[in-house]
Design an enzyme around this catalytic site. Structure first.
Site, PDB file in Angstrom:
ATOM      1  N   HIS A   1      -5.330   9.134  -0.517  1.00  0.00           N
ATOM      2  CA  HIS A   1      -5.438   8.428   0.808  1.00  0.00           C
ATOM      3  C   HIS A   1      -6.228   9.044   1.684  1.00  0.00           C
ATOM      4  CE1 HIS A   1      -3.369   6.278   4.042  1.00  0.00           C
ATOM      5  NE2 HIS A   1      -3.111   5.293   3.136  1.00  0.00           N
TER       6      HIS A   1
ATOM      7  N   ASP B   1       0.756  -1.145   0.001  1.00  0.00           N
ATOM      8  CA  ASP B   1      -0.010  -0.107   0.032  1.00  0.00           C
ATOM      9  C   ASP B   1       0.890   1.214   0.050  1.00  0.00           C
ATOM     10  OD1 ASP B   1      -2.008  -1.663  -0.046  1.00  0.00           O
ATOM     11  OD2 ASP B   1      -2.758  -0.856   1.931  1.00  0.00           O
ATOM     12  N   ASP B   2       0.093   2.331  -0.447  1.00  0.00           N
ATOM     13  CA  ASP B   2       0.599   3.657  -0.258  1.00  0.00           C
ATOM     14  C   ASP B   2       1.580   4.123  -1.216  1.00  0.00           C
ATOM     15  OD1 ASP B   2      -1.097   3.608   1.929  1.00  0.00           O
ATOM     16  OD2 ASP B   2       0.810   3.820   3.594  1.00  0.00           O
TER      17      ASP B   2
ATOM     18  N   HIS C   1       3.918  -2.547   3.029  1.00  0.00           N
ATOM     19  CA  HIS C   1       3.993  -0.996   2.393  1.00  0.00           C
ATOM     20  C   HIS C   1       5.190  -0.801   1.937  1.00  0.00           C
ATOM     21  CE1 HIS C   1       0.958  -0.788   5.846  1.00  0.00           C
ATOM     22  NE2 HIS C   1       0.479  -0.023   4.927  1.00  0.00           N
TER      23      HIS C   1
ATOM     24  N   HIS D   1      -5.765   2.972  -4.368  1.00  0.00           N
ATOM     25  CA  HIS D   1      -5.740   3.283  -2.776  1.00  0.00           C
ATOM     26  C   HIS D   1      -6.109   4.611  -2.803  1.00  0.00           C
ATOM     27  CE1 HIS D   1      -5.012   1.898   1.089  1.00  0.00           C
ATOM     28  NE2 HIS D   1      -3.962   2.874   1.233  1.00  0.00           N
TER      29      HIS D   1
END
Length: 760
Positions: A123, A68-69, A220, A119
């Site tokens: 965010h 993620d991210d 991540h 995503h």
């Protein structure tokens, strides 16, 4: 301004609305009464369709490794390197803004066989957003992926989500809305908690499955230092493979078709447009940062320069210009529909403690201005009528009719103090001086608009004039109060009508001709300022446009030497920088300030604004002290930043674009309000009382003086009131004169050393 505001709004939204908090920091879930049991106890891939949602789980001994991210320019390539060495494919849930910044990483992710999901764009926590905002977040993220890599994806991982048991009512509603847009929500079954950076060993332990059930593992590749994640992957992947686990993308782990598909041409081009807009915003922001820094530095340097110059100028003015100048002067008053204030103006001139003749040139007035002046029957006042031809023509008419070599030009809405003419003429003791700027003050300074203009006259105009005087590059002698040598004016051909700012054009021409132009702050005159925003706009529009015309007309001074070169490189350079270029940044500064208040640190922005106001306040206090003004009006200075400053720089913007478009403006006359009043108190101690003289005698005197071939001979400091000065027989029934041969008066002796006969 609208384009800039939109660009900065998008820039601020995409860059500074980004919530970089880790997913594990989400608040505890709320009520979950509406969450179906099939979701709460089902698989991590959720199809929230209609009333009968269904879920899917990864196959046994299958791990869907997810990140993620990202993408992150430092950590994502390192993660990809580890995956490639171990022949592992993973799924990357990317943030739209980062995908737009690093499209090459997104393309590498796909090229190496990995899968992408979104995503959101910034965010954002979807469960807390209204429907339109959630739709915007998903749509912009999808466009960023389409523009960066030419694909679309139906996989969505909501930020701050975790397992199925953490889905509450708000999260379920957001998942349903996402499904309406075609998205499958992907939750997790195992969290490595690498976002906490607990150490490599702990990350490996958290990521290792207990048993053989399939997992969707959360890690991540961005959001901070991910060195522990990269190190853990190097160990984790071989260990899990050795235990019989294999790795797959999310779709492959649950046995569904690949959700990543080629983007349509429309989505691809829209995505490219979004990426270029965001990149352009980055560039604009970088340029603005430098421009703001430069503008701030220049403003501080200007403040320091004008304050130092004002102090030096004030000290220099304590020294006399030379022998007192007592030669009479001709005062020229061009008038067009000035009936509201012409009487006060003329009477104030006649009350001067210096010998003057007043020439009112009526430029085709339709309000009876000339009739009014003639009806006053004032001695020493002549009225010349002409067809309307403009202010420059009226001034030239007055110059031709003047009886003396020293001239004072006055607007018809201006009242002189009794010693203003005398003070204005003293610099002419220096033979190099061709013109003198006086100190114009606002008389109607009531109300906010009047106070703001009063501050501008004292702080802006007068401080600049002191600087120009020291630098010997004075660009403007104001039309309200200015003194001139007649010989200097005749040598440059009089007043030109080529620009709307005839006073600026005239002053620049004198400087280029080698004459020195100085500022005498003790020569004070009171003038009417516009009393409405509309009238102020018209006046400043004419001033600014005319100044630009004059600057363009005299641009050749930039390459000249001597006085002309000083005007070109100092005066014109200063005007270009501080009265044209920096005001053009005014709208940018205001938009950028709003940008900072919304997206950056508002405390820092307010602090910078207060520092700017403080610098102006310091300048204002010193300027008011030099001008012997009460500083009470400065309380309105902070408010000036919200209306008056915007009006001034918008005038500059309009003037510049009008000039670039090649449009010519007509002269715009300011509305008069009749606020001028002639002081009725006793004359000052230095004033020489002048008894009232019948008009007939004044006309005879003027005729004699004008007719005399020696009337304008002042080359040796000797003045003549005509070759034959008349003896006046003041019979109240029939005053008359007889010629009398008189001796010349030696004006160089000065009033303090003159004899009784001279004073008589």
């Amino acid at each position: 301004m609208v384009t800039l505001a939109v660009a900065l709004l998008l820039q601020g939204y995409s860059r500074h609305m980004f919530n970089d908090a880790a997913d594990g920091t989400a608040a505890p879930p709320g009520p979950a009464t509406s969450v179906p049991a099939t979701v709460a106890h089902g698989g991590p891939v959720v199809d929230a369709v209609g009333d009968r949602p269904h879920t899917a789980r990864p196959q046994a001994r299958t791990i869907a490794l997810t990140f993620d991210d990202g993408p992150d320019p430092k950590w994502t390539p390192q993660v990809l390197d580890v995956l490639r060495r171990n022949h592992v494919h993973a799924t990357f849930f990317v943030v739209g803004t980062l995908a737009a910044q690093h499209p090459e990483l997104l393309r590498r992710i796909i090229a190496e066989g990995n899968q992408v999901g979104i995503h959101t764009f910034t965010h954002a926590e979807l469960a807390t957003l209204p429907p339109w905002y959630q739709s915007l977040e998903l749509r912009e993220a999808q466009l960023a992926v389409a523009g960066a890599a030419g694909v679309t994806t139906s996989l969505l991982r909501p930020p701050y989500s975790s397992g199925n048991d953490a889905v509450d009512d708000a999260a379920w509603r957001s998942m349903q809305r996402a499904r309406q847009q075609g998205y499958l929500s992907v939750l997790t079954t195992q969290d490595s908690e690498d976002w906490q950076r607990p150490g490599v060993a702990r990350i490996i332990a958290n990521a290792t499955p207990h048993g053989t059930a399939g997992q969707i593992l959360l890690m991540h590749d961005a959001g901070g230092d991910r060195s522990q994640t990269v190190a853990a992957l190097r160990t984790l992947l071989p260990e899990l493979k050795a235990r019989g686990f294999h790795f797959a993308t999310v779709s492959a782990s649950v046995g569904m078709a690949d959700p990543v598909r080629p983007a349509s041409s429309g989505n691809h081009w829209q995505g490219l447009g979004l990426i270029w807009v965001l990149r352009s915003g980055d560039l604009v922001l970088t340029v603005l940062d430098w421009l703001m820094l430069a503008a701030g530095a220049l403003s501080v340097l200007r403040a320091v320069a004008v304050l130092v110059a004002a102090r030096r100028h004030s000290r220099a003015r304590r020294n006399p210009w030379g022998p007192p100048v007592t030669a009479p002067a001709s005062v020229i008053v061009p008038a067009y529909n000035e009936s509201a204030g012409i009487e006060a103006a003329v009477r104030s001139l006649l009350a001067s403690d210096h010998p003057v003749e007043v020439i009112v040139v009526d430029d085709g007035s339709t309000d009876g201005t000339a009739d009014l002046v003639e009806s006053l029957g004032l001695p020493g006042v002549r009225v010349i009528r002409q067809r309307n031809a403009g202010k420059p023509a009226a001034l030239n008419t007055g110059i031709a009719a003047a009886s003396h070599d020293l001239l004072v030009m006055v607007d018809g809405d201006t009242v002189f103090e009794p010693d203003a003419v005398r003070m204005l003429l003293q610099p002419f003791a220096d033979a190099r001086v061709g013109a003198v700027s006086g100190n114009a003050k606002v008389i109607n300074r009531g109300g906010l608009l009047g106070r703001w203009q009063h501050i501008e006259y004292v702080v802006g105009f007068n401080l600049d004039r002191r600087l120009f005087d020291l630098a010997q590059c004075m660009p403007t002698v104001p039309g309200a109060v200015g003194g001139f040598r007649r010989a200097a004016l005749l040598r440059i051909g009089g007043v030109s009508d080529a620009t709307l700012a005839e006073d600026t054009d005239l002053t620049m021409a004198l400087c280029r001709d080698g004459w020195r132009v100085v500022y005498e702050e003790r020569a004070k005159a009171w003038t009417e300022a516009p009393a409405s925003l509309g009238a102020l706009w018209k006046q400043r529009y004419r001033w600014c446009y005319g100044t630009l015309q004059a600057m363009w007309k005299h641009r050749g001074a930039l390459l000249q030497r001597g006085p002309a070169g000083r005007l070109g490189r100092r005066g014109l350079g200063y005007l270009l920088l501080f009265q044209a270029l920096l005001p053009l940044l005014g709208p940018v500064v205001d938009v950028f300030t709003l940008y900072g208040l919304i997206f950056l640190d508002p405390v820092r922005i307010i602090g910078l604004w207060l520092a700017f106001v403080l610098v102006q306040l310091v300048m204002g206090l010193y300027a008011f002290r030099l001008d012997h003004e009460h500083p009470g009006s400065l309380w309105s200075l902070p408010l000036q930043q919200f209306v008056y400053r915007q009006l001034m720089y918008l005038v500059v913007v309009q003037s510049v674009f009008t000039a670039l478009a090649g449009t010519r403006l007509r002269w715009q006359r300011m509305e008069r309000y009749g606020s001028l009043q002639f002081p009725t108190g006793p004359p000052p101690p230095s004033a020489v009382p002048v008894p009232a003289v019948p008009t007939a005698l004044a006309d005879i005197w003027l005729h004699e003086a004008h007719a005399s071939p020696r009337a304008n001979d002042m080359t040796a400091g000797v003045g003549y009131y005509g070759h034959h000065s008349p003896i006046v027989y003041s019979d109240p029934r029939q005053p008359h004169t007889e010629p009398y041969e008189s001796a010349p008066l030696d004006y160089q002796r000065g009033p303090d050393r003159s004899t009784d006969q001279d004073r008589a």
